[in-house]
Design an enzyme around this catalytic site. Structure first.
Site, short mmCIF file in Angstrom:
data_model
loop_
_atom_site.label_atom_id
_atom_site.label_comp_id
_atom_site.label_asym_id
_atom_site.label_seq_id
_atom_site.Cartn_x
_atom_site.Cartn_y
_atom_site.Cartn_z
N ASP A 102 0.85 -1.20 0.00
CA ASP A 102 0.00 0.00 0.00
C ASP A 102 0.88 1.25 0.00
O ASP A 102 2.03 1.19 0.43
CB ASP A 102 -0.88 0.04 1.26
N1 URA Z 1 -1.08 -5.83 4.09
C1 URA Z 1 -1.59 -4.58 4.08
O1 URA Z 1 -2.61 -4.30 4.67
N2 URA Z 1 -0.93 -3.65 3.36
C2 URA Z 1 0.24 -3.89 2.69
O2 URA Z 1 0.80 -2.99 2.07
C3 URA Z 1 0.74 -5.20 2.73
C4 URA Z 1 0.07 -6.15 3.44
#
Ligand code: URA
Length: 230
Positions: A102
Site C-alpha cells: 500500500d
Molecule cells: N497488508 C496490508 O494491509 N498492506 C500492505 O501494504 C501489505 C500487506
C-alpha cells in the site's frame, strides 16, 4: 518456447528445416551448440544460427527496493511517485512488481523483468512467507496470537486466511508472518481484532530480507544467491 518453434518463425524457415539445422549442429544457444529440438529458449537467450545472432539476449534484472511511505507500488501513476521513479537503470521500463505494498506501507519491494521468476515466487502453492513489522493504535492482547494462527474469515473473498504467526514485540508493536498476500491483508486482520494498523513495514519475502543498510528510497540488484533461493 521450444527452439524448433522459435527458429521456424525466423526467415519463414518452417519447423522441418528448423529441426534439420538444429540436429546438424548449426544452432548455438548462449554460445553452446544445441542439438535438442525441444530445448526451451526465452528472450534472455542468445540464439545463433551458423554463428550469426538471430536473437540478442535481453538483460535479466532482479532488484530490491526499500519503498518509502508515500510512494506507490505501480509502474505509472498520474498523481504520485512510483517505485519505478526511484530506480536509476537504463532498462527500468522492462520491470514489473513482484507483489505490491500500500502507499502508506514501507519496506521490501521486489522488481524484475523475468516473469517466470516472479510467477514461481508468487505461486500461491509455494506459500512464500512475507514478514511485516506492524505498529498499532491499541495494545495487542496476547489472545491475538491464537486468533491470527486460526485465521480470519473474509466475507468479500469468502475465505479464511491461512495460519499467520504473530510475535508480540511491545505493547503496540508486532512482527507478523503471512503465507499469502490478499488485498490490505494485514490491516484487515488487525481490524478484525478491533485494532488499527498505524504503521506497516515489510522486512522479508521468502529468503530475501531488506538489508539494514538499504535506506528508504534506495535499491540494489539481487545477489545470485537471492535470485536462486528466493
Ligand atoms: N497488508 C496490508 O494491509 N498492506 C500492505 O501494504 C501489505 C500487506
Amino acid at each position: 518456447m521450444k527452439i524448433d518453434r522459435f527458429l521456424a518463425k525466423h526467415d519463414s524457415l518452417g519447423r522441418r528445416r528448423a529441426r534439420q539445422r538444429i540436429v546438424a549442429g548449426r544452432v548455438h544457444v548462449n554460445g553452446m551448440a544445441e542439438t535438442r529440438i525441444d530445448r526451451e529458449v526465452n528472450r534472455f537467450c542468445l540464439v545463433e544460427m551458423d554463428h550469426i545472432a538471430i536473437q540478442k539476449p535481453e538483460r535479466r534484472l532482479h532488484l530490491m527496493l526499500n519503498k518509502p511511505v508515500g510512494v506507490v507500488s505501480a509502474t505509472v501513476d498520474a498523481q504520485h511517485r512510483t517505485v519505478i521513479d526511484l530506480i536509476d537503470d537504463p532498462d527500468k521500463a522492462s520491470l514489473h512488481l513482484v507483489g505490491r505494498l500500500d502507499r502508506n506501507t514501507s519496506g521490501l519491494v521486489l522488481l524484475t523483468n523475468d516473469g517466470t521468476w516472479s510467477k514461481a515466487l508468487m505461486a500461491p502453492s509455494r506459500k512464500v512467507p512475507k514478514v511485516y513489522l506492524v505498529e498499532t493504535r491499541d495494545p495487542i492482547p496476547p489472545e491475538a496470537v491464537a486468533a491470527f494462527a486460526q485465521g480470519f474469515y473474509f466475507h468479500t473473498e469468502d475465505l479464511t486466511t491461512l495460519p499467520a504467526a504473530l510475535e508480540i514485540l511491545a505493547e503496540r508493536r508486532a512482527r507478523l508472518t503471512l503465507h499469502e498476500g490478499r488485498y490490505h491483508q494485514v490491516k484487515r486482520m488487525f481490524h478484525r481484532t478491533g485494532n488499527r494498523v498505524t504503521a506497516l513495514h515489510r522486512e522479508r519475502i521468502g529468503g530475501i530480507a531488506l538489508p539494514e543498510g538499504l535506506a528508504p528510497g534506495d535499491w540494489r540488484v539481487l545477489t545470485n544467491l537471492e535470485i536462486m533461493n528466493p
